[in-house]
Write a protein that holds these residues in place. Structure first.
Motif, PDB file in Angstrom:
ATOM      1  N   LYS A 191     -19.665   7.581  12.952  1.00 38.84           N
ATOM      2  CA  LYS A 191     -18.593   6.615  13.250  1.00 38.84           C
ATOM      3  C   LYS A 191     -17.647   6.244  11.933  1.00 38.84           C
ATOM      4  N   GLN A 192     -16.498   6.479  12.252  1.00 38.23           N
ATOM      5  CA  GLN A 192     -15.670   6.441  11.067  1.00 38.23           C
ATOM      6  C   GLN A 192     -15.651   5.098  10.480  1.00 38.23           C
ATOM      7  N   LYS A 193     -15.912   4.973   8.941  1.00 40.28           N
ATOM      8  CA  LYS A 193     -16.116   3.576   8.254  1.00 40.28           C
ATOM      9  C   LYS A 193     -14.288   3.132   8.283  1.00 40.28           C
ATOM     10  N   LYS A 194     -14.257   1.894   8.749  1.00 39.02           N
ATOM     11  CA  LYS A 194     -13.101   1.365   8.515  1.00 39.02           C
ATOM     12  C   LYS A 194     -12.788   0.520   7.265  1.00 39.02           C
ATOM     13  N   VAL A 195     -11.673   1.020   6.719  1.00 39.36           N
ATOM     14  CA  VAL A 195     -11.358   0.279   5.554  1.00 39.36           C
ATOM     15  C   VAL A 195     -10.390  -0.723   5.634  1.00 39.36           C
ATOM     16  N   PRO A 196     -10.518  -2.056   5.327  1.00 39.87           N
ATOM     17  CA  PRO A 196      -9.476  -3.099   5.458  1.00 39.87           C
ATOM     18  C   PRO A 196      -8.124  -2.657   4.652  1.00 39.87           C
ATOM     19  N   LYS A 197      -7.403  -3.114   5.552  1.00 39.49           N
ATOM     20  CA  LYS A 197      -5.781  -2.914   5.040  1.00 39.49           C
ATOM     21  C   LYS A 197      -5.468  -3.328   3.733  1.00 39.49           C
ATOM     22  N   GLU A 198      -6.002  -4.534   3.475  1.00 36.74           N
ATOM     23  CA  GLU A 198      -5.668  -5.272   2.029  1.00 36.74           C
ATOM     24  C   GLU A 198      -6.359  -4.209   0.864  1.00 36.74           C
ATOM     25  N   GLU A 199      -7.657  -3.766   1.252  1.00 38.37           N
ATOM     26  CA  GLU A 199      -8.222  -2.987   0.357  1.00 38.37           C
ATOM     27  C   GLU A 199      -7.425  -1.636  -0.029  1.00 38.37           C
ATOM     28  N   MET A 200      -6.921  -0.992   1.211  1.00 35.64           N
ATOM     29  CA  MET A 200      -6.256  -0.103   0.983  1.00 35.64           C
ATOM     30  C   MET A 200      -4.743  -0.061   0.227  1.00 35.64           C
ATOM     31  N   LYS A 201      -4.104  -1.219   0.325  1.00 38.52           N
ATOM     32  CA  LYS A 201      -3.073  -1.506  -0.247  1.00 38.52           C
ATOM     33  C   LYS A 201      -3.361  -1.826  -1.712  1.00 38.52           C
ATOM     34  N   THR A 202      -4.495  -2.411  -1.954  1.00 29.82           N
ATOM     35  CA  THR A 202      -4.826  -2.626  -3.687  1.00 29.82           C
ATOM     36  C   THR A 202      -4.978  -1.212  -4.267  1.00 29.82           C
ATOM     37  N   LEU A 203      -5.883  -0.406  -3.577  1.00 31.29           N
ATOM     38  CA  LEU A 203      -5.967   0.884  -4.089  1.00 31.29           C
ATOM     39  C   LEU A 203      -4.717   1.754  -4.331  1.00 31.29           C
ATOM     40  N   LEU A 204      -3.887   1.597  -3.461  1.00 30.14           N
ATOM     41  CA  LEU A 204      -2.667   2.523  -3.876  1.00 30.14           C
ATOM     42  C   LEU A 204      -1.887   1.807  -5.022  1.00 30.14           C
ATOM     43  N   ALA A 205      -1.836   0.466  -4.954  1.00 28.77           N
ATOM     44  CA  ALA A 205      -1.042  -0.330  -5.810  1.00 28.77           C
ATOM     45  C   ALA A 205      -1.635   0.136  -7.170  1.00 28.77           C
ATOM     46  N   GLU A 206      -2.838   0.188  -7.352  1.00 28.12           N
ATOM     47  CA  GLU A 206      -3.397   0.426  -8.758  1.00 28.12           C
ATOM     48  C   GLU A 206      -3.056   1.911  -8.954  1.00 28.12           C
ATOM     49  N   ILE A 207      -3.214   2.894  -8.005  1.00 30.59           N
ATOM     50  CA  ILE A 207      -2.930   4.422  -8.520  1.00 30.59           C
ATOM     51  C   ILE A 207      -1.517   4.462  -8.521  1.00 30.59           C
ATOM     52  N   PHE A 208      -0.515   3.708  -8.032  1.00 25.37           N
ATOM     53  CA  PHE A 208       0.816   3.992  -8.429  1.00 25.37           C
ATOM     54  C   PHE A 208       1.350   3.229  -9.855  1.00 25.37           C
ATOM     55  N   PHE A 209       0.434   2.114 -10.049  1.00 21.87           N
ATOM     56  CA  PHE A 209       0.623   1.498 -11.371  1.00 21.87           C
ATOM     57  C   PHE A 209       0.240   2.558 -12.396  1.00 21.87           C
ATOM     58  N   ILE A 210      -1.038   3.062 -12.333  1.00 20.09           N
ATOM     59  CA  ILE A 210      -1.142   4.173 -13.318  1.00 20.09           C
ATOM     60  C   ILE A 210      -0.290   5.312 -13.450  1.00 20.09           C
ATOM     61  N   ASP A 211       0.090   5.844 -12.284  1.00 18.22           N
ATOM     62  CA  ASP A 211       1.001   7.131 -12.217  1.00 18.22           C
ATOM     63  C   ASP A 211       2.118   6.846 -12.777  1.00 18.22           C
ATOM     64  N   SER A 212       2.787   5.445 -12.648  1.00 16.46           N
ATOM     65  CA  SER A 212       4.070   4.982 -13.311  1.00 16.46           C
ATOM     66  C   SER A 212       3.691   5.038 -14.920  1.00 16.46           C
ATOM     67  N   ILE A 213       2.754   4.374 -15.300  1.00 21.40           N
ATOM     68  CA  ILE A 213       2.522   4.457 -16.687  1.00 21.40           C
ATOM     69  C   ILE A 213       2.588   5.659 -17.302  1.00 21.40           C
ATOM     70  N   MET A 214       1.669   6.966 -16.534  1.00 15.56           N
ATOM     71  CA  MET A 214       1.903   8.339 -16.857  1.00 15.56           C
ATOM     72  C   MET A 214       3.120   8.810 -17.075  1.00 15.56           C
ATOM     73  N   HIS A 215       3.861   8.570 -16.117  1.00 16.26           N
ATOM     74  CA  HIS A 215       5.507   8.962 -15.969  1.00 16.26           C
ATOM     75  C   HIS A 215       5.983   8.574 -17.121  1.00 16.26           C
ATOM     76  N   ASN A 216       5.827   7.139 -17.630  1.00 17.04           N
ATOM     77  CA  ASN A 216       6.458   6.707 -18.865  1.00 17.04           C
ATOM     78  C   ASN A 216       6.063   7.290 -20.090  1.00 17.04           C
ATOM     79  N   GLU A 217       4.511   7.475 -20.091  1.00 15.94           N
ATOM     80  CA  GLU A 217       3.995   8.105 -21.333  1.00 15.94           C
ATOM     81  C   GLU A 217       4.753   9.615 -21.368  1.00 15.94           C
ATOM     82  N   LEU A 218       4.741  10.244 -20.329  1.00 17.61           N
ATOM     83  CA  LEU A 218       5.214  11.629 -20.354  1.00 17.61           C
ATOM     84  C   LEU A 218       6.698  11.686 -20.923  1.00 17.61           C
ATOM     85  N   ASN A 219       7.505  10.399 -20.605  1.00 19.13           N
ATOM     86  CA  ASN A 219       8.850  10.414 -21.524  1.00 19.13           C
ATOM     87  C   ASN A 219       8.582  10.292 -23.111  1.00 19.13           C
ATOM     88  N   ARG A 220       7.408   9.497 -23.357  1.00 16.73           N
ATOM     89  CA  ARG A 220       7.296   9.450 -24.930  1.00 16.73           C
ATOM     90  C   ARG A 220       6.697  10.785 -25.450  1.00 16.73           C
TER      91      ARG A 220
END
Length: 459
Positions: A191-220
Motif C-alpha cells: 500500500k502506497q504511503k501517503k505523505v501529507p501535503k504540508e510535509e511535501m510543501k515543506t520538503l520542496l521549500a527547503e530544497i528550493f531554498f538550498i538550491d537558490s543559495i547554491m545558485h548564488n554561491e555559483l555566482n560568487r
C-alpha cells in the motif's frame, strides 16, 4: 535607544566587523598584514575575518599582497578604502555594502504552492548545471594561461579546481527532477504511503531554498574565476594563485551545500522546524543562512572527526583502495603534509584548523599506533618536506638526495636532476618513478614544458 541596539545586535558578524577591520588596516597604514594578525588584533574569528577581507577586496577597499615564497596573502587598505572610511567618519555613518550573506540570499522567493515549487526546483537545477558547464569551459581556458607560467603547483591547483567543478556538475545532474517521486514509489502489493501535503510543501521549500543559495554561491565562484583570469591577463601570477586558493575554498562551501541538499528527506531536514516555517513564509534572515553555511564544531569534536577520517583512509589503503571518489588526490603510502591538509579541508569546510594542529593530530594517532607518523626531510630552514606516512618505509640515501634537490628546485625537468646529481638518466628516471609512485613527488606533463616533477610543500 533600545530599538537601535536590537537592530545592531541582529546584524550578521560580517557586517559588524567591516568597520573594525577597515579601521585597523587604516591605523596600520601601508603595512601588509596576515589574516591571523588581523583576527588577533580585532577580536574576530579567522573565518569571519577572511569573509570580510574577501568582501572588502571585492569592493576595492583593500588589496591582497602576495610576498615571494609565501603561500598565504597579506592585506592592506587601498586609497579608496581610506576614502570610504573617512567619508563614513565625517557623516558618522556606518560603512555598508552587500555582505556575503546578502549575496547568497539575493532574489530568493519561495513559491507558495507545490507545483510552482517543483517547477522552480527543476529550473534551478538546469540553470546550475548550465552555469557549471560554462564555468568548466572558462576554467579550462584559464588553465591554458597557467600552463604558460611553467608553475606546476599552480597547474596542479587548477587541475583540482576543474575536477571539483566536474564532480559538482555530476552531483547536481544526479538530483532527481522531481524530489517527490521517490515517495510515490511502492513495492508490488504494498500500500502506497501517503505523505501529507504540508510535509511535501515543506520538503520542496527547503530544497528550493538550498538550491537558490547554491545558485548564488555559483555566482560568487564565477566572480573569483573572472578575477583569477584578470590577474593572469595582467601577468600578476602570484595574486592569481592566491585567488585560485580562495576559489577552491568557495568550492568547498558549495560541496558542503550539496551534502546538505542530499541529506534532505521528508523526515530529515537541514533547517529547524521554526526556520522552515520562516523560510516557507519568505521571512528569510542571515541567521537562517548561517545555520546552513556555518556549522561550528568544538575543537574536541573536530579532532575526533579528523581522526576518524585518517583512520578510514588507512583502512582503505590497507585494502588496496587508492582512488576514492570525490577525493582530489589518490591515497598513497606517503602524502605531503600540505596536500593532506588540503584534503582534510575538502572533507569539511567547517573545519577551523591550522596545518600545525593537523600535525599534532597525526602525531597523536602515531603514538596510538595507527600510522608511522610524519617524516621530515630537510635541506635547510627554508627547504623542507613533511610527509604523512601511512606505512613504514625507509628512504634510501639516493632517494633522500633526489628529494633534497627537488626541494631546492621546487619544479624540475629530468635534465635538471641529472645535472644536479651527476647520475645516469636511467638511474634518475628509476628513482623519480619510484618516488612518484610513493606519493612523495608529483609528475606533470604538458605540451609547452614537457615532463616535470615537483613537490607540494607548505614552505
Amino acid at each position: 535607544m533600545p530599538i537601535e541596539e536590537d537592530r545592531i545586535r541582529e546584524l550578521p558578524k560580517s557586517l559588524q566587523g567591516i568597520e573594525i577591520i577597515l579601521t585597523y588596516l587604516n591605523e596600520r597604514n601601508k603595512d601588509s598584514l596576515s589574516i591571523r594578525n588581523i583576527s588577533e588584533n580585532t577580536g574576530l574569528s579567522m573565518r569571519v575575518t577572511k569573509n570580510i577581507l574577501l568582501q572588502l577586496e571585492k569592493f576595492n577597499q583593500i588589496e591582497r599582497v602576495v610576498e615571494k615564497n609565501n603561500i598565504l596573502p597579506k592585506w592592506r587598505i587601498t586609497k579608496f578604502g581610506k576614502k570610504v572610511l573617512k567619508e563614513a567618519e565625517g557623516i558618522q555613518k556606518k560603512i555598508e555594502f552587500p555582505s556575503r550573506e546578502d549575496e547568497l540570499l539575493t532574489n530568493i522567493l519561495i513559491p507558495d504552492n507545490i507545483e510552482a515549487l517543483k517547477a522552480k526546483i527543476k529550473e534551478n537545477v538546469e540553470n546550475n548545471i548550465s552555469k557549471l558547464k560554462s564555468m568548466q569551459n572558462d576554467l579550462s581556458k584559464t588553465l591554458g594561461a597557467v600552463l604558460n607560467l611553467n608553475n606546476p603547483i599552480f597547474e596542479d591547483l587548477m587541475g583540482v579546481i576543474i575536477n571539483r567543478i566536474k564532480f559538482i556538475r555530476q552531483q547536481i545532474t544526479n538530483f532527481p527532477s522531481d524530489p517527490l517521486a521517490v515517495y510515490q514509489l511502492k513495492k508490488i502489493e504494498e500500500k502506497q504511503k501517503k505523505v501529507p501535503k504540508e510535509e511535501m510543501k515543506t520538503l520542496l521549500a527547503e530544497i528550493f531554498f538550498i538550491d537558490s543559495i547554491m545558485h548564488n554561491e555559483l555566482n560568487r565562484i564565477n566572480d573569483y574565476n573572472m578575477k583569477l583570469s584578470q590577474f593572469l591577463e595582467r601577468e600578476k601570477a602570484s595574486k592569481g594563485y592566491s585567488t585560485a586558493k580562495d576559489l577552491r575554498e568557495e568550492i568547498r562551501i558549495f560541496l558542503n551545500l550539496i551534502r546538505k541538499r542530499e541529506s534532505i528527506k521528508i523526515n530529515s531536514h537541514v533547517l529547524s522546524p521554526e526556520n522552515l516555517r520562516l523560510v516557507s513564509k519568505n521571512k528569510i534572515t542571515p541567521e537562517i543562512l548561517n545555520t546552513i553555511i556555518e556549522s561550528p564544531i568544538t575543537e574536541e569534536e573536530q579532532t575526533e572527526e579528523i581522526k576518524i577520517i585518517v583512520i578510514s583512509l588507512i583502512t582503505k589503503l590497507n585494502k588496496g583502495e587508492k582512488h576514492i571518489e570525490g577525493y582530489t588526490v589518490d591515497i598513497t603510502e606517503n602524502i605531503p603534509l600540505y596536500t593532506f591538509y588540503q584534503l582534510i579541508l575538502d572533507e569539511n569546510p567547517n573545519f577551523d584548523i591550522t596545518i600545525e594542529q593537523l600535525e599534532e593530530i597525526i602525531n597523536s594517532l602515531a603514538e596510538e599506533g595507527y600510522l608511522p607518523g610524519i617524516k621530515i626531510i630537510q635541506e635547510d630552514e627554508d627547504h623542507y618536506l613533511k610527509l604523512v606516512q601511512f606505512k613504514v618505509r625507509d628512504i634510501s640515501k639516493n632517494e633522500l638526495e633526489l628529494i633534497t634537490n627537488a626541494l631546492r628546485f621546487q619544479s624540475f625537468a629530468l635534465a635538471d636532476m641529472v645535472g644536479a646529481t651527476g647520475w645516469s638518466t636511467i638511474q634518475v628516471v628509476k628513482i623519480l618513478n619510484h618516488l612518484t609512485e610513493l606519493g612523495i613527488l608529483k609528475y606533470l606533463k604538458n605540451h609547452l614544458h614537457g615532463d616535470r616533477w615537483y613537490i607540494v610543500s607548505e614552505n
